[in-house]
Scaffold this motif. Structure first.
Motif, PDB file in Angstrom:
ATOM      1  N   LEU A 156       0.839  -1.189   0.000  1.00  0.00           N
ATOM      2  CA  LEU A 156       0.000   0.000   0.000  1.00  0.00           C
ATOM      3  C   LEU A 156       0.883   1.251   0.000  1.00  0.00           C
ATOM      4  N   GLU A 157       0.602   2.146  -0.920  1.00  0.00           N
ATOM      5  CA  GLU A 157       1.332   3.408  -1.023  1.00  0.00           C
ATOM      6  C   GLU A 157       0.314   4.547  -0.989  1.00  0.00           C
ATOM      7  N   PRO A 158      -0.083   4.963   0.192  1.00  0.00           N
ATOM      8  CA  PRO A 158      -1.115   6.009   0.298  1.00  0.00           C
ATOM      9  C   PRO A 158      -0.587   7.352  -0.178  1.00  0.00           C
ATOM     10  N   ALA A 159      -1.519   8.219  -0.519  1.00  0.00           N
ATOM     11  CA  ALA A 159      -1.132   9.553  -0.975  1.00  0.00           C
ATOM     12  C   ALA A 159      -0.599  10.398   0.165  1.00  0.00           C
ATOM     13  N   SER A 160      -0.985  10.075   1.392  1.00  0.00           N
ATOM     14  CA  SER A 160      -0.545  10.856   2.546  1.00  0.00           C
ATOM     15  C   SER A 160      -0.199   9.916   3.681  1.00  0.00           C
ATOM     16  N   ASP A 161       0.947  10.176   4.326  1.00  0.00           N
ATOM     17  CA  ASP A 161       1.359   9.408   5.491  1.00  0.00           C
ATOM     18  C   ASP A 161       1.222  10.222   6.779  1.00  0.00           C
ATOM     19  N   THR A 162       0.390  11.211   6.734  1.00  0.00           N
ATOM     20  CA  THR A 162       0.223  12.074   7.901  1.00  0.00           C
ATOM     21  C   THR A 162      -0.399  11.289   9.041  1.00  0.00           C
ATOM     22  N   PRO A 163       0.138  11.370  10.262  1.00  0.00           N
ATOM     23  CA  PRO A 163      -0.455  10.674  11.399  1.00  0.00           C
ATOM     24  C   PRO A 163      -1.903  11.110  11.612  1.00  0.00           C
ATOM     25  N   LEU A 164      -2.714  10.159  12.068  1.00  0.00           N
ATOM     26  CA  LEU A 164      -4.153  10.383  12.209  1.00  0.00           C
ATOM     27  C   LEU A 164      -4.540  10.503  13.679  1.00  0.00           C
ATOM     28  N   THR A 165      -5.494  11.397  13.906  1.00  0.00           N
ATOM     29  CA  THR A 165      -6.173  11.483  15.197  1.00  0.00           C
ATOM     30  C   THR A 165      -7.660  11.380  14.908  1.00  0.00           C
ATOM     31  N   LEU A 166      -8.270  10.297  15.380  1.00  0.00           N
ATOM     32  CA  LEU A 166      -9.629   9.980  14.955  1.00  0.00           C
ATOM     33  C   LEU A 166     -10.436   9.493  16.148  1.00  0.00           C
ATOM     34  N   ARG A 167     -11.649  10.063  16.322  1.00  0.00           N
ATOM     35  CA  ARG A 167     -12.572   9.610  17.367  1.00  0.00           C
ATOM     36  C   ARG A 167     -13.937   9.454  16.727  1.00  0.00           C
ATOM     37  N   MET A 168     -14.408   8.214  16.598  1.00  0.00           N
ATOM     38  CA  MET A 168     -15.676   7.939  15.909  1.00  0.00           C
ATOM     39  C   MET A 168     -16.376   6.767  16.570  1.00  0.00           C
TER      40      MET A 168
END
Length: 596
Positions: free
Chosen positions: A152-164
């Motif tokens: 997998l080669e995503p367009a962005s490797d920015t760390p995620l902060t997610l609450r769902m």
């Protein structure tokens, strides 16, 4: 006179040049010995080669030349392998070529030359400087162009902060939109409602956490797409790869099967095909299983340690004998001289000393002493692999009759050798050594040392059987590399004294040498073994071999890959962002209130 001068000139030339010729060979040999003691094998090889060229009929020079040739070639091979591991292919090729030039019988050097040259050609072709002109079949071309596992080669490797708090498919889709890749779901997948709270985690860690929470698994099907299904369908949808591993250091089918057993037991790989003739193992499994198999083989497939054992066998014997005294006469003879008229009864009264002759043997005085010393020295060298037994036999093979025989059957007298079987035993110096190399350059040697000889002959059933004298040691010791282990104490000391002469007189302190003879004999024999191990190759344990690797759960193998570098946004200044705090927020944040 002229002819005589012509004949003398070549003779004088040979007489003068012969010592210099011999001294040149000896000097070259000494140079080689000094260079070899300093591990300068190239210099030792050149010096021994010169000595052997000057005196090719000298066994000592020939053996030193052959040994140094093998050591110099092996040193260049090891240097080439080290250079190749560091990507220096041209320098490695030069080392392998030097090894092949030094020792034409070194097949490993020739093999490494071909292998390294092929790697250089492949590297050149990939660079596009020398396109291949070899015609290939469509199947071969397709096999060559077959790609490995997709990542997998995503367009962005920015760390995620997610609450769902929502269904798992919505969370997957949200992560896909943030990272810039597509999501495909199994048609039978029924997403469950879950709650996730991710704080500044990488993309792969976010996917792993969502999969664990929702009891799903995902795999990349393209560089920008993943496929999601229920965990129960992992074996059905998980991608498989195939790879052939060549076990270079397995020398027997049992060792190859041991490696295969480790791969099966640790990695739970069931589809394994072994090719003993090629020392190859072909595996089919998941990509993570292949990665772990690569690591396991690098940890296990190491060359065996190797030890050179110098054995010095020294036998010192001393025989002393002393014979002192006189051998007195112990018998005599009396003969009668008859008169001319013959012997009658009337002559009995006329007997006198003239009619008899008495003869006595003479006495012999002896004063002899002998003192003989002998030393037998053997210095063989044994090269043996770790945990393998090496056997050295120096001596003769003597036949010994076994079985049954029936001499004289049938009345005609049959040779007893007709129905007799023989076996041969080794007589001389017999050495069995099994080394085991430990860490810290220590070696355990399990040894059986035996010195035997034929001491006599015994007649058994009409057949002369040899009597074998034997001195044997079974010994186990642990030594440092280069330490000398002296094994002695195999001592035979025999002393005998014999006295002959007249009774009583032969035992008196002074008179016994006049009326008797004393013989003293003492035989001493001692054997000393000097055992010196030298480790020429030890198993290299690196930090990579000792590293702990996370391989997933007890039922599922899965590797954790290193996180991509987090892209940290620059901290905005208060002037540029009025109304906001001075600390900038890293990563991408999505917060959604829990839904009832």
């Amino acid at each position: 006179m002229m002819r005589l001068r012509i004949l003398l000139i070549p003779m004088v030339f040979l007489f003068v040049s012969s010592p210099a010729y011999s001294d040149g060979a000896k000097a070259a040999f000494n140079r080689g010995a000094r260079a070899q003691s300093q591990n300068q094998y190239d210099e030792a090889y050149e010096a021994y080669k010169q000595a052997f060229a000057l005196k090719p009929n000298e066994p000592k020079y020939e053996m030193a030349y052959l040994r140094s040739r093998a050591l110099a070639a092996e040193q260049h091979v090891q240097a080439g392998q080290s250079l190749r591991e560091h990507g220096k292919l041209q320098e490695a090729l030069g080392e392998f070529q030097k090894a092949a030039e030094i020792d034409h019988a070194n097949h490993l050097a020739e093999q490494e030359v071909r292998r390294t040259a092929g790697m250089i050609r492949k590297e050149t072709q990939q660079a596009g400087s020398a396109p291949s002109t070899k015609s290939e079949s469509p199947l071969a071309k397709m096999a060559q162009e077959a790609e490995g596992p997709v990542d997998l080669e995503p367009a962005s490797d920015t760390p995620l902060t997610l609450r769902m708090t929502t269904t798992a498919d919505n969370i997957y889709k949200t992560i896909g939109k943030l990272a810039g890749f597509n999501i495909l779901f199994d048609l039978d997948y029924k997403p469950q409602r879950i709650t996730v709270e991710l704080n500044d985690v990488s993309l792969r860690e976010a996917l792993k956490m969502v999969a664990m929470e929702s009891k799903t698994f995902w795999r990349p099907i393209a560089t920008n797409a993943i496929f999601v299904a229920a965990e129960s369908k992992r074996k059905e949808f998980e991608g498989n790869v195939m790879k052939t591993f060549y076990v270079r250091n397995a020398s027997t089918p049992a060792e190859l099967q041991e490696v295969v057993g480790t791969l099966k037991g640790i990695l739970d790989i069931t589809r394994v095909q072994v090719s003993p003739n090629q020392n190859a193992v072909t595996l089919r499994g998941t990509n993570d299983q292949m990665v772990l198999a690569e690591k396991l083989l690098s940890d296990l497939d190491k060359p065996k340690s190797e030890v050179v054992v110098d054995v010095t066998v020294m036998e010192v014997s001393r025989d002393r004998a002393r014979t002192l005294g006189t051998v007195p006469p112990t018998s005599g003879s009396i003969s009668w001289i008859p008169p001319a008229s013959g012997f009658t009864v009337q002559n009995l009264g006329k007997l006198n000393s003239g009619m008899f002759s008495v003869s006595l043997p003479g006495a012999t005085a002896t004063a002899v002493m002998s003192d003989g010393r002998a030393k037998v020295l053997q210095n063989p060298e044994i090269r043996v692999l770790d945990n393998e037994k090496a056997t050295l036999k120096i001596g003769d093979r003597i036949p010994i009759a076994t079985g049954s025989f029936q001499p004289g059957v049938g009345g005609g007298g049959i040779n007893p050798l007709v129905n007799t079987q023989f076996q041969y035993i080794d007589v001389g110096v017999n050495i069995d050594i099994t080394p085991h190399v430990h860490s810290e350059h220590e070696v355990t040697l399990k040894m059986v040392l035996e010195v035997s000889s034929q001491t006599g002959v015994s007649n058994i059933g009409g057949i002369s059987q040899p009597i074998i004298g034997q001195r044997r040691i079974e010994h186990e010791t642990r030594l440092q590399d280069g330490d000398v282990n002296l094994i002695g104490g195999i001592l035979t000391d025999t002393e005998s004294t014999s006295l002959g002469g007249y009774p009583w007189l032969g035992k008196m302190p002074i008179l016994k040498y006049l009326f008797g003879q004393e013989i003293k004999q003492r035989n001493q024999s001692e054997i000393v073994f000097a055992i010196t191990p030298h480790i020429v190759r030890a198993t290299e344990i690196t930090d990579e071999n000792l590293r702990v690797v996370d391989i997933g759960t007890a039922s599922t193998i899965g590797l954790r890959h290193p996180d991509a570098k987090k892209k940290i946004a620059p901290t905005p200044s208060p002037a540029a962002n009025p109304g906001r705090g001075s600390a900038g927020q890293q990563g991408t944040q999505i917060s959604r209130a829990p839904q009832s």
